[in-house]
Design an enzyme around this catalytic site. Structure first.
Site, PDB file in Angstrom:
ATOM      1  CG  ASP A 120      -2.158  -0.877   1.018  1.00  0.00           C
ATOM      2  OD1 ASP A 120      -2.294  -1.301  -0.185  1.00  0.00           O
ATOM      3  OD2 ASP A 120      -2.943  -1.002   2.021  1.00  0.00           O
TER       4      ASP A 120
ATOM      5  CE  LYS B 139      -7.732   7.367  -1.195  1.00  0.00           C
ATOM      6  NZ  LYS B 139      -8.917   7.434  -0.289  1.00  0.00           N
TER       7      LYS B 139
ATOM      8  CG  MET C 168      -8.132   6.962   7.034  1.00  0.00           C
ATOM      9  SD  MET C 168      -8.757   5.482   6.729  1.00  0.00           S
ATOM     10  CE  MET C 168      -9.318   4.830   8.243  1.00  0.00           C
TER      11      MET C 168
END
Length: 267
Positions: A43, A64, A177
């Protein structure tokens, strides 16, 4: 002969926690697993220096970055299965701990349902280690008896309703997040009469480019703008944030006393 052995390997997935960013914050078990990997799917939050341990593996970035997905989750699931069946041992390398908002459990379930052996190597969660690196404990006697770890953004892209519940408690609140929802988070704590509650935001925690902003609920939005803080970042809310300042004062005082002691001895 080597190719033949490769094809008879049993397909396996091991989900591995890479820790919060500092390359030394990875377990020995994780390193050994990487050394035995045939394929590593990693990741964006993984420190790429760790890939050096996977000397014999195919390396595939599936993370991402800035809102752009290299692969959607369904594609990652399919890639895990196809690479395991063709190559053998797939390691899914994730930042922090894969069972703390990391989808590690989902990937293991998918792999197991397609006949793969599955295993998991825990990692040091950023929710604990990133505050610790800035001398912020998530619990402290007299300040906090418990802590919440909450995702700031649900799969529906909304603020978790647990934040409102946490704001009513005296617990330390750690939000992952959550930067895009910071104004909403601030308003929830203000509505509970906690405008003066300390809050810290740590960007790129445990890495060389780490940045931190410390303020109160009432002033944090201005501090974030001034310091240009953004994702990836962790939000820590609670009285425990004051420990960082108290320790800094004590450390500075010790340093001054130590310097004076050395100078006296030199004299």
């Amino acid at each position: 002969m080597a190719n033949h052995l490769q094809h008879i390997k049993k397909p396996k997935l091991t989900v591995v926690g890479a820790g919060p960013g500092d390359v030394e914050l990875i377990t020995l078990k994780a390193i050994r697993t990487l050394e035995n990997a045939d394929v590593v799917l990693y990741d964006a939050l993984v420190n790429e220096e760790l890939l050096g341990y996977a000397k014999n593996a195919e390396l595939i970035f599936v993370g991402k970055r800035k809102g752009c997905y290299a692969y959607q989750q369904e594609q990652i699931n399919e890639l895990i299965v196809s690479r395991a069946k063709s190559n053998g041992h797939v390691v899914r390398l994730k930042g922090g701990d894969p069972f703390v908002f990391g989808r590690g459990s989902e990937e293991m379930e998918y792999a197991a349902s397609h006949g793969l052996q599955v295993a998991m190597v825990p990692g040091i969660s950023s929710s604990l280690s990133v505050p610790a690196y800035q001398n912020i404990p998530v619990t402290k006697r007299g300040s906090s008896e418990s802590f919440w770890v909450i995702t700031g953004t649900t799969k529906e892209h909304k603020l978790s309703t647990d934040v409102a519940l946490a704001a009513k408690s005296s617990a330390t609140v750690v939000i992952l997040m959550g930067m895009s929802k910071l104004p909403q988070i601030v308003e929830l704590f203000k509505s509970e009469g906690k405008s003066e509650l300390p809050i810290a935001i740590i960007q790129n925690g445990t890495r060389k480019n780490e940045k931190i902003g410390v303020a109160t609920i009432d002033t944090i939005v201005d501090v974030v703008e001034k310091e240009n803080l953004s994702n990836p970042a962790i939000i820590i809310i609670g009285e425990v944030v004051r420990h960082r300042e108290a320790l800094a004062v004590a450390t500075h005082k010790f340093a001054e006393e130590h310097v004076s002691f050395v100078e006296v001895n030199k004299a």
